[in-house]
Design a protein around this motif. Structure first.
Motif, PDB file in Angstrom:
ATOM      1  N   THR A 433       0.830  -1.209   0.000  1.00 55.16           N
ATOM      2  CA  THR A 433       0.000   0.000   0.000  1.00 55.16           C
ATOM      3  C   THR A 433       0.859   1.252   0.000  1.00 55.16           C
ATOM      4  O   THR A 433       0.592   2.207  -0.744  1.00 55.16           O
ATOM      5  N   LEU A 434       1.904   1.229   0.815  1.00 58.62           N
ATOM      6  CA  LEU A 434       2.798   2.387   0.860  1.00 58.62           C
ATOM      7  C   LEU A 434       3.504   2.592  -0.477  1.00 58.62           C
ATOM      8  O   LEU A 434       3.568   3.710  -0.997  1.00 58.62           O
ATOM      9  N   TRP A 435       4.028   1.515  -1.047  1.00 63.17           N
ATOM     10  CA  TRP A 435       4.855   1.629  -2.247  1.00 63.17           C
ATOM     11  C   TRP A 435       4.037   1.964  -3.491  1.00 63.17           C
ATOM     12  O   TRP A 435       4.473   2.739  -4.333  1.00 63.17           O
ATOM     13  N   ARG A 436       2.830   1.395  -3.598  1.00 63.91           N
ATOM     14  CA  ARG A 436       2.058   1.544  -4.828  1.00 63.91           C
ATOM     15  C   ARG A 436       0.984   2.626  -4.742  1.00 63.91           C
ATOM     16  O   ARG A 436       0.525   3.115  -5.778  1.00 63.91           O
ATOM     17  N   ILE A 437       0.561   2.993  -3.546  1.00 60.10           N
ATOM     18  CA  ILE A 437      -0.538   3.955  -3.408  1.00 60.10           C
ATOM     19  C   ILE A 437      -0.097   5.230  -2.680  1.00 60.10           C
ATOM     20  O   ILE A 437      -0.206   6.338  -3.224  1.00 60.10           O
ATOM     21  N   ILE A 438       0.412   5.076  -1.466  1.00 65.20           N
ATOM     22  CA  ILE A 438       0.646   6.233  -0.608  1.00 65.20           C
ATOM     23  C   ILE A 438       1.794   7.102  -1.121  1.00 65.20           C
ATOM     24  O   ILE A 438       1.642   8.313  -1.284  1.00 65.20           O
ATOM     25  N   ILE A 439       2.951   6.473  -1.378  1.00 67.06           N
ATOM     26  CA  ILE A 439       4.111   7.264  -1.833  1.00 67.06           C
ATOM     27  C   ILE A 439       3.845   7.938  -3.175  1.00 67.06           C
ATOM     28  O   ILE A 439       4.162   9.126  -3.328  1.00 67.06           O
ATOM     29  N   PRO A 440       3.258   7.267  -4.182  1.00 63.59           N
ATOM     30  CA  PRO A 440       2.939   7.991  -5.419  1.00 63.59           C
ATOM     31  C   PRO A 440       2.014   9.182  -5.201  1.00 63.59           C
ATOM     32  O   PRO A 440       2.204  10.234  -5.809  1.00 63.59           O
ATOM     33  N   MET A 441       1.006   9.030  -4.346  1.00 66.54           N
ATOM     34  CA  MET A 441       0.102  10.150  -4.084  1.00 66.54           C
ATOM     35  C   MET A 441       0.798  11.276  -3.335  1.00 66.54           C
ATOM     36  O   MET A 441       0.448  12.454  -3.493  1.00 66.54           O
ATOM     37  N   ALA A 442       1.776  10.922  -2.488  1.00 63.67           N
ATOM     38  CA  ALA A 442       2.511  11.937  -1.720  1.00 63.67           C
ATOM     39  C   ALA A 442       3.712  12.492  -2.475  1.00 63.67           C
ATOM     40  O   ALA A 442       4.389  13.401  -1.970  1.00 63.67           O
ATOM     41  N   SER A 443       3.996  11.973  -3.663  1.00 64.28           N
ATOM     42  CA  SER A 443       5.191  12.411  -4.402  1.00 64.28           C
ATOM     43  C   SER A 443       5.214  13.913  -4.710  1.00 64.28           C
ATOM     44  O   SER A 443       6.283  14.519  -4.678  1.00 64.28           O
ATOM     45  N   PRO A 444       4.072  14.565  -5.029  1.00 69.06           N
ATOM     46  CA  PRO A 444       4.147  16.027  -5.209  1.00 69.06           C
ATOM     47  C   PRO A 444       4.611  16.755  -3.950  1.00 69.06           C
ATOM     48  O   PRO A 444       5.386  17.723  -4.035  1.00 69.06           O
ATOM     49  N   ALA A 445       4.171  16.300  -2.779  1.00 74.67           N
ATOM     50  CA  ALA A 445       4.628  16.918  -1.527  1.00 74.67           C
ATOM     51  C   ALA A 445       6.109  16.644  -1.296  1.00 74.67           C
ATOM     52  O   ALA A 445       6.838  17.503  -0.776  1.00 74.67           O
ATOM     53  N   ILE A 446       6.558  15.434  -1.674  1.00 75.28           N
ATOM     54  CA  ILE A 446       7.990  15.117  -1.549  1.00 75.28           C
ATOM     55  C   ILE A 446       8.803  16.056  -2.431  1.00 75.28           C
ATOM     56  O   ILE A 446       9.843  16.576  -2.012  1.00 75.28           O
ATOM     57  N   MET A 447       8.328  16.288  -3.656  1.00 77.14           N
ATOM     58  CA  MET A 447       9.029  17.200  -4.558  1.00 77.14           C
ATOM     59  C   MET A 447       9.001  18.633  -4.035  1.00 77.14           C
ATOM     60  O   MET A 447       9.949  19.389  -4.224  1.00 77.14           O
ATOM     61  N   THR A 448       7.907  19.007  -3.369  1.00 79.66           N
ATOM     62  CA  THR A 448       7.860  20.344  -2.762  1.00 79.66           C
ATOM     63  C   THR A 448       8.945  20.497  -1.702  1.00 79.66           C
ATOM     64  O   THR A 448       9.633  21.516  -1.638  1.00 79.66           O
ATOM     65  N   GLY A 449       9.094  19.467  -0.857  1.00 81.14           N
ATOM     66  CA  GLY A 449      10.162  19.503   0.138  1.00 81.14           C
ATOM     67  C   GLY A 449      11.530  19.556  -0.504  1.00 81.14           C
ATOM     68  O   GLY A 449      12.423  20.276  -0.036  1.00 81.14           O
TER      69      GLY A 449
END
Length: 549
Positions: A433-449
């Motif tokens: 769930t983390l690898w396929r769903i959560i991290i992809p959805m959070a990737s824009p926030a990761i890029m913001t950081g």
């Protein structure tokens, strides 16, 4: 009506909109001022010939008008100059860049308007850009090609000879830094290899013979290349030009020291525009010289981008993993709350403190240990136990880590819990769930950081002064010698270059426009890195938008 207007909230909308507009105008105005003061430096300025007589002895001054200012007459009279016959309370004075610094006391000099009896701009005045001693101004007298004086089309021949000398010098420099530098690098590796065998008591006769044979082959190749290098330098020194300077003396300039020549007073607009872009290209692509007050800033650009990219590669996985643990796995208790508070507080620690920590822990402790374990043959010269680009990247990674953690956590918190529950209900594990769903959805926030981390790291100077940045780096961290990427090397940085040129330069007036030009270039590099990251973030946002529905 007024009371209802205030209740509607419209005044606060206008107030915030006005504040944003003022802030935007201020930022754009600052960038425009930096760009104007920095980029206008490369425009070919008019070269004037001034005849002086008055408070100074009769003399001729040739140079570029660098600046002008109004000064009180009383201030000039305080120096002993008699200006009683002038009615003006303020007099204009010009700052003239006279160049020819090996023949005059000052590269720049102030000239009072009251001392100028004649001002002309002859088309025959030439500007010679040189590899040392700065610019030279004067009238071309003779062009000497291989010992013979050129009489026909001497200016066109001069252009060709300057291009020839520059090309030969570039070939010699490429040979010196390329093949000859590679041989020197291999000879040093052989020396260290032999010393390592000695330390391990493994230096057998066969290995001694093998090392001696390899060393002899390298030295033989070095001798051949050295002859080629000396031949190129000799060819570059073949031609000269004689120039009449403002003293009336005829000076011989060897063309191997001349990088360019132009006649600004005889140039049209498009010729000046072409020359402008050529000089701007040299500033971006060349190495610095003359204590960083001449030449370009390419090593600083390369060092800045390389260090920031290395820092991004280090900080992103650590920051993302820490944020995922805190948000997805750690229990919601007092300890977790204290960790979050500590992470937030780390963002407020002065950057110089991180520099001291990096110097003590990374350089001396970690780097020193690596040298003792893996590079004992280099002793007493340190390899990793000295400031370098890897320690700078690690120090800035720790400095920007709180930004990435907080930004990633914010992104994770915005993902609905129903998404997690739905994935788990369909049979996926929490890791899936983390690898396929959560991290992809959070990737824009990761890029913001990451964007915020890059913006801060690219402009930091104080910690880098302790853990890797230098005034002049002899080599880049990336070259053609194995292992190609040398993380132990020191590097140049645009931020430190601005500090060095602005505050440590022996020639303040010459350095001032370069400070603005380098500052604008640093801002441009940061904007380019941020635009790239924003583009990746927007692409990820569009790619994974379907997961939000």
């Amino acid at each position: 009506m007024v009371k209802q207007w205030f209740k509607s909230g419209s005044p606060w909308i206008w107030m915030t909109g006005g504040a944003v507009s003022i802030s935007l105008i201020s930022v754009l105005g600052l960038l425009a001022m930096i760009a104007w003061k920095g980029l206008s430096f490369f425009w070919p300025s008019e070269v004037v010939q001034l005849e002086l007589q008055g408070s100074v002895a009769k003399q001729t001054v040739i140079g570029e008008v660098y600046d002008r200012e109004l000064v009180a007459k009383s201030r000039i009279e305080a120096t002993g100059v008699d200006l009683s016959h002038y009615d003006k309370e303020q007099l204009e004075r010009l700052l003239i860049k006279t160049g020819n610094r090996e023949y005059v006391d000052l590269d720049f000099r102030w000239v009072l308007e009251t001392d100028i009896t004649s001002r002309t701009a002859p088309a025959e005045l030439a500007v010679f850009e040189r590899s040392k001693n700065g610019n030279f101004y004067g009238y071309v007298e003779q062009v000497i090609k291989d010992g013979e004086v050129i009489t026909d089309n001497k200016i066109e021949v001069l252009y060709d000879l300057v291009d020839r000398a520059v090309d030969l010098n570039d070939q010699a420099l490429d040979l010196q830094n390329g093949e000859i530098g590679h041989i020197n690098y291999e000879l040093e590796r052989l020396r260290l290899k032999e010393k390592a065998y000695q330390l391990d008591n493994e230096l057998t006769d066969e290995r001694v013979a093998e090392l001696a044979q390899t060393r002899a082959e390298l030295r033989a190749e070095y001798a051949v290349l050295e002859k080629q290098l000396f031949a190129l330098r000799k060819e570059a020194k073949r031609d000269q030009v004689t120039v009449k300077d403002m003293r009336g003396e005829v000076v011989t300039l060897p063309l191997y020291q001349v990088l360019d020549v132009w006649f600004p007073n005889d140039m049209g607009f498009f010729a000046k525009l072409g020359h402008y872009f050529v000089q701007l290209g040299k500033f971006v692509a060349d190495d610095p010289r003359e204590a960083n007050t001449e030449g370009g800033v390419f090593p600083a650009i390369f060092g800045t981008v390389f260090m920031v990219l290395l820092m991004a590669v280090i900080v992103t996985p650590f920051g993302v993993v820490a944020a995922i643990y805190l948000h997805e796995y750690a229990a919601k208790n007092a300890v977790t709350k204290m960790i979050r508070i500590a992470v937030i507080n780390l963002a407020g620690v002065p950057s110089i403190v991180y520099g001291v920590f990096g110097l003590g822990f990374f350089v001396y402790m970690l780097g020193g240990s690596i040298d003792q374990l893996f590079y004992p043959e280099s002793s007493p010269s340190p390899v990793f136990g000295t400031p370098g680009v890897i320690w700078s990247a690690l120090t800035l990674a720790i400095l920007t880590l709180p930004v990435v953690i907080v930004s990633t956590e914010e992104g994770l918190s915005r993902i609905p819990s129903t998404v997690r529950h739905g994935s788990l209900a369909l049979g996926a594990t929490k890791a899936e769930t983390l690898w396929r769903i959560i991290i992809p959805m959070a990737s824009p926030a990761i890029m913001t950081g990451l964007i915020l981390a890059v913006a801060r790291a690219a402009g930091e100077v104080a910690p880098l002064m302790l853990v890797g940045v230098v005034k002049m780096a002899p080599t880049l961290p990336l070259d053609g010698n194995f292992p190609y990427v040398h993380l132990d090397r020191k590097f140049m940085h645009l931020g430190f270059h601005i500090y060095d040129v602005g505050f440590q330069s022996p020639n303040v007036e010459a350095a001032r426009p370069l400070v603005y030009a380098t500052a604008f270039l640093l801002v441009s590099v940061i904007i380019a890195l941020n635009i790239t990251a924003i583009g990746i973030r927007n692409h990820l946002r569009e790619k994974f938008r379907a997961l939000e529905h």
